[in-house]
Write a protein that holds these residues in place. Sequence first.
Motif: not given
Length: 69
Positions: A58-69
């Motif tokens: 969950n932490a990896l996905v949240a951080h990675t997806l937030a990069e593109g915003k």
Amino acid sequence: MAENVVKGPAGYFPSIEKKYGHPISEWQELVRSSPLTKHMELVAWLKAEHGLGHGHANALVAHTLAEGK
């Protein structure tokens, strides 16, 4: 209390690297290159295919997806 404590998803990164033996950049590249795009699909995929625990995935996905915003 330390001022430079990392908060949020990145706070999990040292333990993820230690537990699974891969740098965060590798995990993030896996998430980015996956055909999956939804948060929970990616979390489930990391858990099923790569053996990550729910919190770490969950932490990896949240951080990675937030990069593109």
